[in-house]
Structure formats: C-alpha cells, structure tokens
Design a protein around this motif. Structure first.
Motif, short mmCIF file in Angstrom:
data_model
loop_
_atom_site.label_atom_id
_atom_site.label_comp_id
_atom_site.label_asym_id
_atom_site.label_seq_id
_atom_site.Cartn_x
_atom_site.Cartn_y
_atom_site.Cartn_z
N ALA A 67 0.91 -1.12 -0.08
CA ALA A 67 0.13 0.08 -0.37
C ALA A 67 0.22 0.99 0.21
N ILE A 68 0.35 2.25 -0.20
CA ILE A 68 0.82 3.66 -0.39
C ILE A 68 0.17 4.14 1.32
N VAL A 69 0.83 4.89 2.40
CA VAL A 69 0.71 5.56 3.45
C VAL A 69 -0.37 6.99 2.33
N ILE A 70 -1.14 7.73 3.01
CA ILE A 70 -2.04 8.12 2.71
C ILE A 70 -1.65 9.41 3.50
N GLN A 71 -1.79 8.86 5.00
CA GLN A 71 -2.15 9.91 6.00
C GLN A 71 -1.65 9.58 7.79
N VAL A 72 -0.86 10.12 8.63
CA VAL A 72 -0.97 9.55 9.84
C VAL A 72 -0.89 10.42 10.97
N PRO A 73 -2.62 9.88 11.49
CA PRO A 73 -3.12 11.11 11.65
C PRO A 73 -2.55 11.02 13.26
N VAL A 74 -1.62 10.42 14.32
CA VAL A 74 -1.46 10.24 15.60
C VAL A 74 0.96 10.81 15.10
N ALA A 75 0.81 10.94 16.51
CA ALA A 75 2.52 12.17 16.70
C ALA A 75 2.98 10.67 17.94
N ILE A 76 4.22 10.18 17.96
CA ILE A 76 4.76 10.10 18.88
C ILE A 76 4.44 10.09 20.40
N GLY A 77 4.51 10.21 21.52
CA GLY A 77 3.69 10.55 22.60
C GLY A 77 2.08 10.60 22.84
N ASP A 78 1.48 10.52 21.20
CA ASP A 78 -0.31 10.29 21.17
C ASP A 78 -0.58 9.56 22.32
N VAL A 79 -1.88 9.34 22.97
CA VAL A 79 -2.52 8.24 24.27
C VAL A 79 -3.64 7.91 22.57
N VAL A 80 -3.53 6.66 22.04
CA VAL A 80 -4.75 5.98 21.89
C VAL A 80 -5.59 5.01 22.86
N SER A 81 -6.65 5.23 21.92
CA SER A 81 -7.65 3.95 22.17
C SER A 81 -8.07 2.95 21.21
N GLU A 82 -8.54 1.86 21.81
CA GLU A 82 -8.42 0.89 20.66
C GLU A 82 -9.43 1.19 20.14
N GLY A 83 -9.28 0.73 18.25
CA GLY A 83 -10.03 1.17 17.53
C GLY A 83 -10.06 2.39 17.00
N ASP A 84 -8.81 3.25 17.14
CA ASP A 84 -8.65 4.71 16.48
C ASP A 84 -7.78 4.17 15.50
N THR A 85 -8.35 5.48 14.81
CA THR A 85 -7.51 5.49 13.07
C THR A 85 -5.56 5.36 13.42
N VAL A 86 -4.83 5.21 13.64
CA VAL A 86 -3.40 5.14 13.52
C VAL A 86 -2.20 5.66 12.33
N VAL A 87 -3.46 5.21 11.28
CA VAL A 87 -2.34 5.23 9.77
C VAL A 87 -3.67 5.04 8.77
N VAL A 88 -3.72 5.71 7.45
CA VAL A 88 -4.32 5.14 6.15
C VAL A 88 -4.24 4.87 5.85
N VAL A 89 -3.84 4.38 4.97
CA VAL A 89 -3.18 3.98 4.09
C VAL A 89 -4.00 3.25 2.46
N SER A 90 -3.44 3.27 1.21
CA SER A 90 -4.41 2.94 -0.44
C SER A 90 -3.60 1.57 -0.85
N ALA A 91 -4.77 1.36 -1.16
CA ALA A 91 -4.30 -0.02 -2.30
C ALA A 91 -5.56 -0.64 -2.69
N MET A 92 -4.83 -0.43 -4.19
CA MET A 92 -6.20 -1.41 -5.12
C MET A 92 -7.20 0.16 -5.30
N LYS A 93 -6.96 1.04 -4.74
CA LYS A 93 -7.77 1.95 -4.71
C LYS A 93 -8.83 2.44 -4.05
N MET A 94 -8.55 2.08 -3.08
CA MET A 94 -9.21 2.05 -2.01
C MET A 94 -8.78 1.66 -0.73
#
Length: 176
Positions: A106-133
C-alpha cells in the motif's frame, strides 16, 4: 524517545524529542541537533542545524540502508530486533509493546497520530491506499504511540512496522 541503533559495526544511543510537525530535537553524544524533515518515498530532505541534507532510505531484511553524501550506512534498530526475537523491550516494566503493519502492499495516505499520543482501541493510527481503496489501520488496544516509521507517500509492505504502540498489561495479567 530513546533509540538504540547499530550502524555498520558501531552502536549508537540517541534521544529524539518530537517538537511540532516534522521538527525534532535529537541528542547524540551530548550534542543537541535541531532538525526537520520532509519524506517523499525513499528520499528524505532534512534540515539539521540550518544545513540542508538529503538521504535515500531503503528497507532491507536486516534493517535499513541509508545513503548519505554518497556513503552507505546499514542501520539496525536494536530494540526492534530484540522485540522481533520475542524478548520484551528492556525497561518497560509491566508494559507490552505492539506494532501496526499493513495487510497488503500500500501507500501511506495519512498518519493522524504523533509519538507520545495516547490512543484508544480502534482509533485510526494510519490510513493507507491499496488497489484504489483507502483503509484505516486501527490501534489494536489503548496505549501510547512509541514509534512512527512512515510518512505520507511511503510505499509499505505487509510486515513493515508503521506505528508502534505501548500498552499497560492489565493488573490481572501481571499477577499471573
């Protein structure tokens, strides 16, 4: 965040503090460097203490190869190697570290988190694109983002570590 790296046959310990955006403060051998970077695929354009530097980074089975000013450096992350061998990362005391990897090339589209961020289970941490999706890769559980290994536009493969997340082991599991 502390990094323990091996380059060629030398071990180096450095500390990196994310400032804002793509800026960071790196301490190595008691010297502090201010830097910012912009990544385009394998190419990284950096400004280190006001000087422009470009590097080419390629992932290999043993780590990464960095070409800087025509010189090749093989870089291995000793913490990642230890984790890959099934050992716990030293000094975590009751914490468990885990990673987020893509399910397919895939290709990385977005990384909406930063080092040190606290995330909850199910939070989006990376958005990728593969096969136009576009696919949102989620945190497997709540915790703290300890590592981000990619930037927008990077090509990634299954098994590539995109984001590292550290979580506390629930008290019941610690007592076992």
């Amino acid at each position: 965040m502390a990094y323990h790296l091996k380059t060629n046959d030398q071990t180096m310990d450095l500390e990196m503090e994310k400032l804002s955006g793509s800026s960071a403060r790196v301490t190595w051998k008691d010297k502090v460097y201010e830097m910012s970077s912009m990544r385009r695929g394998k190419n990284i354009m950096m400004t280190v203490d006001g000087r422009q530097v470009s590097a080419l980074v390629e992932k290999t089975a043993e780590g990464k190869t960095v070409i800087l000013n025509g010189r090749h450096y093989r870089i291995q992350d000793l913490d990642e190697m230890a984790k890959g061998a099934g050992r716990k990362k030293a000094g975590l005391s009751g914490a468990q570290s885990d990673i987020v990897t893509p399910p397919m090339p895939a290709i990385v589209i977005q990384v909406p988190v930063a080092i040190g961020d606290v995330v909850s289970e199910g939070d989006t941490v990376v958005v990728v694109s593969a096969m136009k999706m576009e696919t949102s890769l989620k945190a497997p559980y709540g915790g703290t983002v300890t590592r981000i290994s990619v930037g927008e536009g990077d090509k990634v493969m299954p098994g590539d570590v995109l984001v590292g997340i550290e979580r506390e082991i629930p008290k019941k599991e610690k007592d076992k």
